[in-house]
Enzyme design. Structure first.
Site, PDB file in Angstrom:
ATOM      1  N   LYS A   1       0.879  -1.174   0.000  1.00 53.21           N
ATOM      2  CA  LYS A   1       0.000   0.000   0.000  1.00 53.21           C
ATOM      3  C   LYS A   1       0.915   1.222   0.000  1.00 53.21           C
ATOM      4  O   LYS A   1       1.245   1.776   1.047  1.00 53.21           O
ATOM      5  CB  LYS A   1      -0.923  -0.037   1.230  1.00 53.21           C
ATOM      6  CG  LYS A   1      -2.056   0.973   1.180  1.00 53.21           C
ATOM      7  CD  LYS A   1      -3.057   0.696   2.287  1.00 53.21           C
ATOM      8  CE  LYS A   1      -4.066   1.820   2.456  1.00 53.21           C
ATOM      9  NZ  LYS A   1      -4.971   2.032   1.336  1.00 53.21           N
TER      10      LYS A   1
HETATM   11  N1  PPE Z   1      -8.138  -1.113  -2.732  1.00 50.83           N
HETATM   12  C1  PPE Z   1      -7.507   0.084  -2.681  1.00 50.83           C
HETATM   13  C2  PPE Z   1      -6.838   0.586  -3.905  1.00 50.83           C
HETATM   14  C3  PPE Z   1      -7.497   0.798  -1.489  1.00 50.83           C
HETATM   15  O1  PPE Z   1      -6.872   1.965  -1.436  1.00 50.83           O
HETATM   16  C4  PPE Z   1      -8.160   0.279  -0.347  1.00 50.83           C
HETATM   17  C5  PPE Z   1      -8.184   1.034   0.939  1.00 50.83           C
HETATM   18  C6  PPE Z   1      -8.799  -0.974  -0.459  1.00 50.83           C
HETATM   19  C7  PPE Z   1      -8.747  -1.644  -1.659  1.00 50.83           C
HETATM   20  C8  PPE Z   1      -9.457  -1.639   0.722  1.00 50.83           C
HETATM   21  O2  PPE Z   1      -8.496  -2.105   1.623  1.00 50.83           O
HETATM   22  P1  PPE Z   1      -8.809  -2.273   3.182  1.00 50.83           P
HETATM   23  O3  PPE Z   1      -8.949  -0.908   3.744  1.00 50.83           O
HETATM   24  O4  PPE Z   1      -7.653  -3.024   3.710  1.00 50.83           O
HETATM   25  O5  PPE Z   1     -10.094  -3.034   3.280  1.00 50.83           O
HETATM   26  N2  PPE Z   1      -8.190   2.434   0.805  1.00 50.83           N
HETATM   27  C9  PPE Z   1      -7.860   3.271   1.930  1.00 50.83           C
HETATM   28  C10 PPE Z   1      -7.571   4.697   1.512  1.00 50.83           C
HETATM   29  C11 PPE Z   1      -8.698   5.634   1.329  1.00 50.83           C
HETATM   30  C12 PPE Z   1      -8.202   7.056   1.099  1.00 50.83           C
HETATM   31  O6  PPE Z   1      -8.849   7.804   0.315  1.00 50.83           O
HETATM   32  O7  PPE Z   1      -7.196   7.460   1.695  1.00 50.83           O
HETATM   33  C13 PPE Z   1      -8.863   3.120   3.056  1.00 50.83           C
HETATM   34  O8  PPE Z   1      -9.992   2.672   2.848  1.00 50.83           O
HETATM   35  O9  PPE Z   1      -8.495   3.418   4.189  1.00 50.83           O
END
Ligand code: PPE
Length: 311
Positions: free
Chosen positions: A157
């Site tokens: 990430k």
């Molecule tokens: N895909 C992407 C590309 C992504 O950024 C997130 C989280 C997810 C899937 C979901 O992952 P998880 O949170 O582990 O379930 N995106 C983060 C960033 C948001 C932002 O604008 O900053 C979040 O949800 O915290």
């Protein structure tokens, strides 16, 4: 923005003093990794962090992929997140740990730049809009694709990945949608700019496999467990774009987005154009766990560690 103290390389500093130099490597080359974590005000445990260990482990893994040595171990990073929340006095918040390459030699080579770490917290309501959780959002399939596996490591990430996400999000918003869905390099359905995606068809759930360069979301993994528990079959699959248009239901998952229904894609109305019954059942199960209730999965870490049950 509320001004809560920020944990900065092991010390707490007032919000306005948490600054970096303009020659920090991260500003020039995007060299950062981060997490997004949520703390919920739970019924049984008071403020508690959802899947703290899994998020912190993913942060450490992201840093490892980019050869960043974080000078704090996993337990210290966990304790620092809990302390940042406790100091803020917030009952429910979003937590943003960030590890980045600081100021040092200029040039792409990051190996001699210091690795710096911060943790900030803020209140963050419904990510995709206030009504989104009940009514759903209108989305488009993005013209920008998700990166190919041999370009950027999608399991990390990393800050730089979000340049691609920003292009997707800006276009979606400027085109009148709330979010964009990216296809993989081969044209299969991957994920949203900041969310994973689930499709419901004939009572089964489908989501993209990690091989499509998605971020393996912690919410996605949680939803797979909860859906299974509710008796739904969940499969990872290469979903063709057009399958979205004839899906029974679609929803996004993510820490920020939680479980958000999708009511249309490219102006094709999905189902009845509102939150479907399977999405509702899964959303209810998710909110029940995070607002626990009984933490039958061991997913909640209380902020007030003293008050935690022993053992
Ligand atoms: N895909 C992407 C590309 C992504 O950024 C997130 C989280 C997810 C899937 C979901 O992952 P998880 O949170 O582990 O379930 N995106 C983060 C960033 C948001 C932002 O604008 O900053 C979040 O949800 O915290």
């Amino acid at each position: 923005m509320q001004k809560h103290d920020i944990w900065f390389n092991g010390e707490f500093v007032p919000f306005d003093e948490a600054k970096v130099h303009v020659l920090s490597h991260v500003l020039h080359y995007g060299s950062s990794v981060f997490e997004g974590v949520r703390c919920y005000n739970t019924r049984e445990k008071g403020p508690a962090v959802f899947r703290l260990r899994d998020h912190t482990q993913r942060l450490v893994d992201s840093a490892r992929i980019y050869r960043m040595e974080i000078p704090f171990d996993l337990e210290t990073l966990e304790a620092a997140q809990l302390e940042t929340i406790a100091r803020s006095g917030l009952d429910a918040c979003y937590i943003r740990p960030l590890v980045f390459r600081g100021a040092g030699p200029m040039g792409v080579n990051p190996l001699n730049n210091p690795v710096e770490s911060i943790i900030a917290v803020w209140e963050w309501g419904a990510y995709l809009g206030k009504e989104a959780l009940e009514e759903g959002v209108d989305v488009e399939v993005a013209s920008w694709q998700r990166m190919a596996p041999n370009t950027f490591p999608a399991m990390a990430k990393a800050g730089g990945n979000y340049l691609n996400a920003s292009l997707v999000k800006m276009n979606a918003v400027l085109n009148g949608y709330t979010e964009g869905i990216m296809l993989s390099k081969d044209g299969h359905v991957a994920e949203g700019s900041g969310e994973n995606l689930f499709m419901v068809k004939n009572g089964r759930l489908y989501t993209a496999p990690t091989s499509l360069s998605i971020l393996p979301g912690i919410t996605r993994a949680s939803i797979m467990r909860l859906a299974d528990q509710l008796g739904y079959t969940v499969e990872t699959a290469n979903i063709p774009r057009e399958a979205l248009y004839i899906a029974d239901e679609l929803f996004f998952t993510g820490t920020a987005a939680e479980v958000t229904p999708i009511k249309s894609v490219d102006n094709y109305v999905i189902g009845k154009g509102s939150r479907g019954p399977v999405t509702k059942a899964i959303q209810d199960a998710f909110f029940d766990v995070v607002h626990g209730g009984v933490d039958s999965y061991g997913w909640l870490t209380p902020v007030n560690v003293e008050a935690a049950p022993v053992g």
